[in-house]
Design a protein around this motif. Sequence first.
Motif, PDB file in Angstrom:
ATOM      1  N   ARG A 100     -14.707   3.731   4.198  1.00  0.00           N
ATOM      2  CA  ARG A 100     -15.239   4.407   5.402  1.00  0.00           C
ATOM      3  C   ARG A 100     -14.747   5.840   5.538  1.00  0.00           C
ATOM      4  NH1 ARG A 100     -14.010  -0.838   7.579  1.00  0.00           N
ATOM      5  NH2 ARG A 100     -12.016  -0.045   8.353  1.00  0.00           N
ATOM      6  N   LEU A 101     -13.923   6.300   4.595  1.00  0.00           N
ATOM      7  CA  LEU A 101     -13.322   7.628   4.717  1.00  0.00           C
ATOM      8  C   LEU A 101     -14.361   8.740   4.547  1.00  0.00           C
ATOM      9  CD1 LEU A 101     -10.048   7.189   2.622  1.00  0.00           C
ATOM     10  CD2 LEU A 101     -10.187   7.577   5.089  1.00  0.00           C
ATOM     11  N   GLY A 155     -16.706  -1.722  -0.163  1.00  0.00           N
ATOM     12  CA  GLY A 155     -16.333  -2.647   0.898  1.00  0.00           C
ATOM     13  C   GLY A 155     -16.215  -4.060   0.348  1.00  0.00           C
ATOM     14  N   LYS A 173       0.815  -1.213   0.000  1.00  0.00           N
ATOM     15  CA  LYS A 173       0.000   0.000   0.000  1.00  0.00           C
ATOM     16  C   LYS A 173       0.849   1.264   0.000  1.00  0.00           C
ATOM     17  CE  LYS A 173      -2.802   2.658   3.222  1.00  0.00           C
ATOM     18  NZ  LYS A 173      -3.387   2.682   4.576  1.00  0.00           N
ATOM     19  N   ALA A 223      -7.038   6.536  -0.469  1.00  0.00           N
ATOM     20  CA  ALA A 223      -6.021   6.467   0.587  1.00  0.00           C
ATOM     21  C   ALA A 223      -4.963   7.541   0.385  1.00  0.00           C
ATOM     22  CB  ALA A 223      -5.387   5.085   0.608  1.00  0.00           C
ATOM     23  N   GLU A 261      -4.131  10.299   3.164  1.00  0.00           N
ATOM     24  CA  GLU A 261      -2.843  10.184   3.867  1.00  0.00           C
ATOM     25  C   GLU A 261      -1.803  11.173   3.377  1.00  0.00           C
ATOM     26  OE1 GLU A 261      -1.409   6.192   4.120  1.00  0.00           O
ATOM     27  OE2 GLU A 261      -3.413   5.359   4.477  1.00  0.00           O
ATOM     28  N   SER A 279      -8.353  -5.043   3.312  1.00  0.00           N
ATOM     29  CA  SER A 279      -8.250  -4.063   4.395  1.00  0.00           C
ATOM     30  C   SER A 279      -8.226  -2.645   3.839  1.00  0.00           C
ATOM     31  CB  SER A 279      -6.990  -4.331   5.216  1.00  0.00           C
ATOM     32  OG  SER A 279      -6.827  -3.345   6.210  1.00  0.00           O
ATOM     33  N   LEU A 280      -7.465  -2.436   2.733  1.00  0.00           N
ATOM     34  CA  LEU A 280      -7.417  -1.113   2.107  1.00  0.00           C
ATOM     35  C   LEU A 280      -8.797  -0.707   1.599  1.00  0.00           C
ATOM     36  CD1 LEU A 280      -5.917   1.315   0.657  1.00  0.00           C
ATOM     37  CD2 LEU A 280      -5.973  -0.174  -1.353  1.00  0.00           C
ATOM     38  N   SER A 329      -9.608   2.804  -4.651  1.00  0.00           N
ATOM     39  CA  SER A 329      -9.358   2.738  -3.209  1.00  0.00           C
ATOM     40  C   SER A 329      -7.993   3.320  -2.881  1.00  0.00           C
ATOM     41  CB  SER A 329      -9.438   1.277  -2.740  1.00  0.00           C
ATOM     42  OG  SER A 329     -10.705   0.714  -3.039  1.00  0.00           O
ATOM     43  N   ASN A 331     -11.796  -1.711   2.469  1.00  0.00           N
ATOM     44  CA  ASN A 331     -12.761  -1.438   3.546  1.00  0.00           C
ATOM     45  C   ASN A 331     -12.461  -0.138   4.279  1.00  0.00           C
ATOM     46  OD1 ASN A 331     -14.373  -3.715   3.115  1.00  0.00           O
ATOM     47  ND2 ASN A 331     -13.055  -5.022   4.342  1.00  0.00           N
ATOM     48  N   SER A 332     -11.178   0.131   4.515  1.00  0.00           N
ATOM     49  CA  SER A 332     -10.835   1.385   5.204  1.00  0.00           C
ATOM     50  C   SER A 332     -11.093   2.588   4.310  1.00  0.00           C
ATOM     51  CB  SER A 332      -9.374   1.362   5.656  1.00  0.00           C
ATOM     52  OG  SER A 332      -8.497   1.257   4.545  1.00  0.00           O
TER      53      SER A 332
END
Length: 583
Positions: A143-144, A107, A52, A87, A91, A136-137, A83, A139-140
Amino acid sequence: MPPGIVLIHGYTGTPESLQHLSDQLSAVHGHDSVVNITLPGHDNKKAPGFNKDAFIDHISNSVGTFQKQGRKIVLVGHSTGGSLSLAAIAERLITPHLLILASVPKGIDSGSWDRWIKHRPGDGAVPFMDIAKMASLINSAGRLKLIGNFPVLIINGEDDDLVLPGDAYAWKQAPLTGRERTVIIPKAGHDLFLGPNNAFTMDIIIRAVSDASASDGNTNERLTTVEPEATKFLSASPWSGSHLALCPSGQKLNIHSPALDPFSINEPVFANIEITTRCNLRCKYCARSILKKEGRDMNPDTFRKIIDLLPHAYRLTLVGLGEPILHPDIVDFVGLASSQGRRTGLVTNGMCLNGSLSKGLVEAGLQSIAFSIDAPNQELASRIRPGTELDRVVNNIRQFVMISNDLRPVSKAVFSAVSRDTVPYLKDLVDVVSGLGVNVLMLTDLNYKQNLQNTLWRNTDDAMRKILHDAIRHAFSMNLPVLSVHGLEEFGLADRYKDFLLFPPEQLCRRSITHSWCFSPWQTMPVDVDGNVTVCDCQPEIIIGNILTRPFTKIWNGEEMVNHRRQMLGADPPEICRICPRF
């Protein structure tokens, strides 16, 4: 300066899946404006270990290069690439001018996993740990809640076997920025840029990127002054400001004669949508009596798709060859359009407008309503509009006015098509309308070729002119403004109505030999119950494409529309235009 466009492919994908899009965008904005990146480790066309941080660093570096050049950033992420884009934004504190998520899951669950396995038959195995990191990426990222007020365009294939089209709307239910728009590409699968209907996908993206690169959200300042309702729409869709300002009615706010060309520089800012072809009347002069459409209702999903394909249609009117309030979902349709800041209206015969429905429409956000009344007494109404119960219509209108006055102001008009049969009763019609509590009475002569023998235009004499003068003078004495149809597509009509008063009254009987007034083909898109688009409302039988299946640009500035506009502006306009009261 051209934008800086960064294309990001999915984890198990390659840059080749986005190359066709890259070529199209480069042709419009220049090769140095587009970077179709290769995620680290993907050079051998095989998905590497899921890293990632390395992926995000690569995206951030590409963005940084464009930022140093002062370009507006556009991110286009396909599948997991979307996705990763999310991120990177969160970030690395990137604020794009536009984010496009193409076939991006919000998701991952067991069902998603099963679909992914079926989607990759015969492909090399991906280690379980890398799959877990990818999930995991996803799904996270789903939710952002992003910082920034930039628009997000969500695109999904109707036949996507990996990210289901229904899942695409989940991004709007739990929004990233509050400015999401979802477009479902008909007959398209997960590989939007290579598979079926990829031209439709390209058209959506190219238009969105052009909006992002061409506009800073500036609009005609006079527009929001004369039409304050536009402020809400422009806050949700600021790039629509340039389309509102460039359309003929927007130009007219500053100059008397807008510049017109066969090629429209703006997208439609008005949309007339036929949500049903069912009607409870059999009106003598209606085009429905000739076309004889089968009665059916528009599917709510179809309605949602259509308005999402018209991002700049600020004013949306439910009207067509049917009675819109017969649609069982009419209140939901008004609510959906109004929630997007659109000025939503409808045209109705008023027969079924009971108190409950009136309250529901006002509470849903209805901004304008036009009641069709052509006769002041039951005998004439039954002859001109069979099925009409005039007392019922009048009572329903009065009830709507009372409800609107109690809950929220709604612009209210009576629209009347005057004919050789009804003109002797025009003064009586004024008496009826003046007691309803509406804002204006709008009069028009008959349209359509089959009605020519009954038009005022073909039957004008001194007696008719006197009837018109007396009726209009009477209306003004009753403080009832009477407008011509030339004001139908104008902005700020409530403040500028004096410019469109039916004075002198005999203009109701006139026609233009060459183009004088009508701007509809430059700013209005009529869409029927099936998604078919016609040249204009006056020609419902001439279909030039289906907005749900044909790329928008091929319709709006396609050969048929451009030729029609060119002929309208020429010395020999189409016959249908020369007999139209609006032309």
